[in-house]
Design a protein around this motif. Structure first.
Motif, mmCIF file in Angstrom:
data_model
loop_
_atom_site.group_PDB
_atom_site.id
_atom_site.type_symbol
_atom_site.label_atom_id
_atom_site.label_comp_id
_atom_site.label_asym_id
_atom_site.label_seq_id
_atom_site.Cartn_x
_atom_site.Cartn_y
_atom_site.Cartn_z
ATOM 1 N N ARG A 46 34.921 36.934 38.577
ATOM 2 C CA ARG A 46 35.045 37.545 37.239
ATOM 3 C C ARG A 46 35.727 38.898 37.319
ATOM 4 O O ARG A 46 36.573 39.241 36.474
ATOM 5 N N LEU A 49 39.433 38.399 37.763
ATOM 6 C CA LEU A 49 40.078 37.851 36.562
ATOM 7 C C LEU A 49 40.200 38.902 35.464
ATOM 8 O O LEU A 49 41.234 39.009 34.799
ATOM 9 N N LEU A 50 39.132 39.697 35.277
ATOM 10 C CA LEU A 50 39.171 40.746 34.252
ATOM 11 C C LEU A 50 40.165 41.842 34.630
ATOM 12 O O LEU A 50 40.798 42.445 33.756
ATOM 13 N N ASP A 58 38.306 33.775 32.570
ATOM 14 C CA ASP A 58 37.011 34.439 32.756
ATOM 15 C C ASP A 58 35.925 33.759 31.938
ATOM 16 O O ASP A 58 34.750 33.722 32.348
ATOM 17 N N ASP A 62 32.388 32.927 33.492
ATOM 18 C CA ASP A 62 31.204 33.595 32.954
ATOM 19 C C ASP A 62 30.207 32.593 32.382
ATOM 20 O O ASP A 62 28.984 32.774 32.492
#
Length: 382
Positions: A46, A49-50, A58, A62
Motif C-alpha cells: 500500500r 502504491l500510494l 491500492d 486495502d
C-alpha cells in the motif's frame, strides 16, 4: 531442519500427556506469524502504491487486509477447536458442522472482500465524478449498492449450501415466499423499486432543487436512499419522501433550467399614449445591449392591452444565469432602467385611478375625481 525436529521431540517429551497444549499453542503461534506477515506485506505494498499515486490498485490491496486476517484466524481457530475436541473426545458430533463451516471461510472472506472493494471504488469514482460530467455520482452509488447486495446474497446462499441446505429448494421457497412477502410489504417494495427507478431515470440528483405541482414538495435533495429520499426545504426542515410517491407525481427540476425568465407588465398613463411606441423601442434596445440577457432566447417588448387605468406593455426575456440571487439582481437592474426610460420620455408609470361622472337634475355636470388605490370618493354636488 534436524534442529527443529529435535526441539519438537524434546518439547513433546517435556509436556507428556499435556502435549495438546503444545499443539494448540503452536497452531495459534503459527497463525499469528502468518497474519503478521500478510499484514506487513500488504502495508508495504500500500505504501508503495500510494507513493506512486495508484489509488485504484491500492483499493484492491486495502480491501484485502481485514478479510485476509479473518480467513487466517478462523482457519487457525477451527484447527485449534478440532484439536481440543479430538483430544478430550467431547462434542465429537460437532466436528462435521465445524468442517462445513471451515469450507465456507473462503466464501465469507471473498464476499467481505468484494463489499469492501466496491465501497472503496465507489469513493474514488465519486471523487472522479466531481471532475468529469460524463460520470454521475448517483449512478455510481446505485451500482455500488446493487453489487454489495448481490455479493451479500450470494455469500449467504453459499454459506447455507455448505450446511446442507438445498439451493434449489431455497430458491423455490423464495419464489413462493416472495409472493406472500410482496402482498404483505407491497408499499415497502414499491418504495424500493421507486428508488431503483430514481437511480435509473435520474430525474434529479443529490444537490438539485426540486418541486412538485401535485404535492407540497420543494427543496434541495440531500440523499436518495433505497426506501426514501431526503429533501431539505427552504426553511431548513428535512422532508422524508417515500420513493414510491415519485412514480405518481410530476417533478419539476429547476436546477436543470437553461435560463431564468423575466416576465413583467408595466403600465403608463393614458395621457402618455403617444410615447408608447418610443418607450417600447428603447426598452427593447436596452435589453439587447444588456450583458446578462440571452439574445438567443425569445425577447418580446410590446404594447399589450388597454388596462382599467393604464396602457400596459409587456416585457418577456431570459437571463443567461440560472442562479437565483444573481437573477433577482439582474431583474432589479432591468426594472430600474425601464423606469428611467419611461421618465426620460416624459411619461409616468400609472397607478390605479377612477373617473366618476355625476349628472345633476338640470343638465349634465361632469365631475372628475382621481383616486389612488382604494381611497374613498368624496361626493361632489353643486
Amino acid at each position: 531442519m534436524a534442529w527443529a525436529t529435535q526441539t519438537w521431540t524434546e518439547l513433546v517429551t517435556m509436556f507428556g500427556d499435556n502435549v495438546w497444549i503444545l499443539i494448540v499453542t503452536g497452531i495459534l503461534f503459527v497463525t499469528a506469524v502468518i497474519d503478521l506477515t500478510q499484514r506487513t506485506i500488504l502495508k508495504v505494498t500500500r505504501y508503495r502504491l500510494l507513493k506512486k499515486e495508484k489509488v485504484w490498485l491500492d483499493s484492491f490491496v486495502d480491501a484485502a487486509r481485514s478479510p485476509a486476517s479473518f480467513f487466517i484466524w478462523v482457519n487457525g481457530s477451527v484447527l485449534t477447536l478440532t484439536t481440543v475436541i479430538m483430544h478430550f473426545n467431547v462434542y465429537v458430533d460437532m466436528i462435521p458442522f465445524i468442517q462445513s463451516f471451515k469450507s465456507t471461510i473462503l466464501t465469507l472472506s471473498f464476499g467481505w472482500y468484494v463489499i469492501r472493494l466496491v465501497h472503496r471504488l465507489e469513493l474514488h469514482l465519486k471523487e472522479y465524478a466531481r471532475e468529469d460530467e460524463r460520470l454521475d455520482a448517483v449512478t455510481v452509488e446505485a451500482l455500488a449498492k446493487i453489487i454489495k447486495l448481490l455479493a451479500f446474497i450470494l455469500t449467504i446462499l453459499f454459506f447455507l449450501n455448505a450446511f446442507g441446505v438445498s439451493l434449489a429448494g431455497l430458491l423455490a421457497f423464495g419464489g413462493v415466499g416472495g409472493i406472500a412477502i410482496g402482498f404483505a410489504a407491497k408499499d415497502l417494495l414499491g418504495n424500493v423499486f421507486g428508488g431503483l427507478m430514481l437511480y435509473m431515470d435520474k430525474p434529479f440528483t443529490v444537490g438539485d432543487w426540486i418541486r412538485s405541482p401535485d404535492k407540497e414538495v420543494e427543496g434541495t435533495v440531500e440523499k436518495i436512499g433505497w426506501r426514501m429520499t431526503t429533501v431539505r426545504t427552504f426553511d431548513k426542515r428535512p422532508l422524508y419522501i417515500p420513493n414510491g410517491i415519485f412514480s405518481n407525481i410530476a417533478i419539476e427540476n429547476p436546477s436543470r433550467m437553461t435560463n431564468r425568465r423575466i416576465k413583467e407588465t408595466v403600465g403608463i398613463r393614458y395621457a402618455d399614449v403617444k410615447q408608447m411606441n418610443s418607450i417600447t423601442d428603447t426598452v427593447k434596445v436596452m435589453l439587447r445591449q444588456h450583458p446578462e440577457i440571452d439574445l438567443n432566447q425569445t425577447m418580446i417588448v410590446n404594447f399589450n392591452q388597454f388596462g382599467p387605468s393604464s396602457l400596459d406593455f409587456f416585457i418577456y426575456t431570459f437571463t443567461k444565469t440560472t442562479e437565483w440571487i444573481r437573477f433577482h439582481e439582474i431583474k432589479q437592474d432591468i426594472m430600474l432602467k425601464v423606469s428611467d426610460i419611461i421618465e426620460a420620455h416624459g411619461a409616468e408609470i400609472a397607478f390605479p385611478t377612477r373617473t366618476l361622472h355625476l349628472e345633476a337634475d338640470k343638465g349634465a355636470l361632469n365631475v372628475h375625481s382621481q383616486v389612488e388605490g382604494e381611497q374613498s370618493i368624496n361626493n361632489a354636488l353643486s
